[in-house]
Enzyme design. Structure first.
Site, PDB file in Angstrom:
ATOM      1  N   GLU A  21       0.797  -1.233   0.000  1.00 55.75           N
ATOM      2  CA  GLU A  21       0.000   0.000   0.000  1.00 55.75           C
ATOM      3  C   GLU A  21       0.832   1.285   0.000  1.00 55.75           C
ATOM      4  OE1 GLU A  21      -3.133  -0.006   2.907  1.00 55.75           O
ATOM      5  OE2 GLU A  21      -4.175  -1.639   1.893  1.00 55.75           O
ATOM      6  N   GLU A  23      -5.069  -8.475   0.326  1.00 53.05           N
ATOM      7  CA  GLU A  23      -5.789  -8.179   1.580  1.00 53.05           C
ATOM      8  C   GLU A  23      -7.247  -7.899   1.270  1.00 53.05           C
ATOM      9  OE1 GLU A  23      -4.563  -5.024   4.233  1.00 53.05           O
ATOM     10  OE2 GLU A  23      -2.449  -5.537   3.928  1.00 53.05           O
TER      11      GLU A  23
HETATM   12  C1  NOJ Z   1      -4.327  -2.176   5.097  1.00 49.46           C
HETATM   13  C2  NOJ Z   1      -2.996  -2.473   5.697  1.00 49.46           C
HETATM   14  O1  NOJ Z   1      -2.109  -3.027   4.791  1.00 49.46           O
HETATM   15  C3  NOJ Z   1      -3.080  -3.244   6.981  1.00 49.46           C
HETATM   16  O2  NOJ Z   1      -1.866  -3.065   7.637  1.00 49.46           O
HETATM   17  C4  NOJ Z   1      -4.276  -2.801   7.785  1.00 49.46           C
HETATM   18  O3  NOJ Z   1      -4.296  -3.342   9.057  1.00 49.46           O
HETATM   19  C5  NOJ Z   1      -5.520  -3.201   7.027  1.00 49.46           C
HETATM   20  N1  NOJ Z   1      -5.499  -2.615   5.703  1.00 49.46           N
HETATM   21  C6  NOJ Z   1      -6.826  -2.821   7.717  1.00 49.46           C
HETATM   22  O4  NOJ Z   1      -6.910  -1.461   7.850  1.00 49.46           O
END
Ligand code: NOJ
Length: 461
Positions: free
Chosen positions: A161, A357
């Site tokens: 991200e 994710e």
């Molecule tokens: C994005 C992130 O990569 C992760 O670290 C985070 O906990 C989750 N989404 C949920 O917000």
């Protein structure tokens, strides 16, 4: 139907679960400083988190019991290289090697993320990502990873991200390092980060001890069509890849700027014009460096927003009704984004996609019977995965799905307030309680999605 070799997994990151101990010899990262500044909800910190660094053997045993066969996790740069460059911390290498061997013993395939937001503090003090040397710093770290882990791991992901750690970290300041820089500096950071990605790919390939597979894991909300009329689909696609939809103080919420250079070797034309006043020098050599061949595309997808063609023929946002379903942390529940997101990305970049994710935070509690009943999470996943299945059935090459996340954990600036896990963590005792959704997901993995219920009749407009 999902293909037979479809990868079902869970995802996590180092800082969110590992914890620390006095003997670990790790170096600090920007999140440690951010925590110290008191910028986390409730004054929480990640000193212990899920204490995974001392409990990974039990955690992998539980993972195996819950039928999980792939695990995306990250390595901590400053745990391995306490100063970010230079001496390698042998204890960290030993721990991560043991972790990888332990998960493999349990039939779990490792997917290793190199950078999940924890920039070494020592290097931040030298200018961080704004310093062009960060390209070589990250390249050097990638070399250390290849040298120490590529004999036992085959899948690597460079960055998690970038939109978040750049935008939230350096533009709006809500994440570490928590600064609000002017846009030109943030474009410079982005260019350095993209080059660092390219350099890391080169180093991983050069020093790998066996053929490895490499990907990249950006994010972004998905613009998806309000109806399936062709004009709405076209409107959504154009917004998804557009550069002009956000004000400049929010510009990093952008798909094309972060993915076109990596997968197509160029920044989007529209962005080059629009952002011209802020851009650093961008050379042909830079673009070649950024555009390294990759084996797969990773994408984190949590939600999306409706777009349709307006009366004037231009795309327009469609407001959600007041009672639109939301997660505990206030994110809209929009299962269709998993279908449209992978479809649009595949059409543009033509690489196999992993959802690196996806998941939901719920207000989970332990019930009187000692269990954690989370029907909302099951319903969420059932709907989202049904939409993903539709994409697969229509020919999008989706290679796998990593659910965020295995254990409840340290949700960055929100501390322990949010629970995204399949497994409940009682932090004071560190007890793990698999939630109902963990048993449900075990069936998803076992039956390759055969227990999904929405796929036939998921509403189409
Ligand atoms: C994005 C992130 O990569 C992760 O670290 C985070 O906990 C989750 N989404 C949920 O917000």
């Amino acid at each position: 139907m999902f293909p037979e070799n479809f990868v079902w997994g869970v995802a996590s990151s180092a800082y969110q679960i590992e914890g620390t101990d006095a003997e670990d010899a790790r170096g600090e990262n920007v999140w440690d400083a951010f925590v110290r500044e008191g910028r986390i909800y409730g004054g929480h910190n990640a000193d212990t988190a899920c204490d995974h660094m001392h409990r990974y053997k039990e955690d992998f045993a539980l993972m195996q019991e819950l039928g999980i066969t792939s695990y995306r996790f990250s390595l901590s740069w400053s745990r391995i290289l306490p100063d970010g460059v230079g001496a390698v911390n042998g204890k960290a290498v030993a721990m991560y090697r043991d972790m990888i061997l332990e998960m493999k013993k349990r039939g779990i395939t490792p997917y290793v993320t190199l950078f999940h937001w924890e920039f070494p503090l020592k290097l931040y003090e030298k200018g961080g990502w704004l310093n062009e040397e960060s390209v070589e710093w990250f390249g050097n770290y990638a070399r250390v990873i290849a040298e120490n882990f590529s004999d036992i791991a085959e899948y690597f992901i460079t960055l998690n991200e970038p939109q978040c750690f750049i935008g939230l970290g350096h533009l709006s300041g809500g994440h570490a390092p928590g600064v609000k820089l002017e846009p030109a500096k943030v474009f410079q950071i982005t260019h350095n980060v993209l080059k660092a990605h390219g350099r890391a790919v080169q180093m991983l390939r050069q020093y790998a001890k066996q053929p490895i597979k490499i990907g990249y894991a950006p994010t972004c909300g998905v613009a998806y069509p309000y109806t399936e009329r062709p004009e709405d689909i076209e409107a959504a696609r154009s917004v998804y890849f557009a550069c002009d939809r956000q004000p400049i103080e929010n510009w990093t919420w952008n798909v094309a700027w972060f993915s076109d250079p990596v997968f197509l070797g160029r920044y989007p034309e529209e962005g080059l014009k629009l952002f011209a006043p802020y851009l650093p020098e961008i050379t042909k050599e830079d673009m070649e460096l950024i555009h390294q061949p990759l084996d797969f595309m990773g994408q984190n997808i949590y939600n999306g927003y409706w777009i349709r063609q307006g009366a004037d023929g231009k795309p327009e946002y469609v407001d959600r009704p007041a009672d639109f379903p939301m997660t505990a942390c206030g994110w809209p529940i929009t299962p269709e984004c998993l279908y449209w997101g992978v479809r649009f990305l595949y059409e543009r970049y033509h690489l196999p996609i992993y959802i690196t994710e996806n998941g939901i935070s719920c207000a989970d509690t332990v019930a009187q019977d000692g269990a954690v009943h989370d029907p909302g999470r099951i319903e969420f996943l059932d709907k989202y995965l049904s939409c993903l299945q539709r994409a697969v059935e229509e020919g999008v090459e989706v290679a796998g799905y990593f659910l965020w996340t295995f254990l409840d954990n340290f949700e960055w600036e929100k501390g322990y307030k949010e629970r995204f896990g399949l497994v409940y963590v009682d932090y004071p005792t560190q007890k793990r309680i698999p939630k109902d959704s963990a048993y449900w997901y075990r069936e998803v993995c076992r039956t390759n999605g055969g227990n999904l219920t929405y796929r036939k009749d998921f509403p189409k407009r």
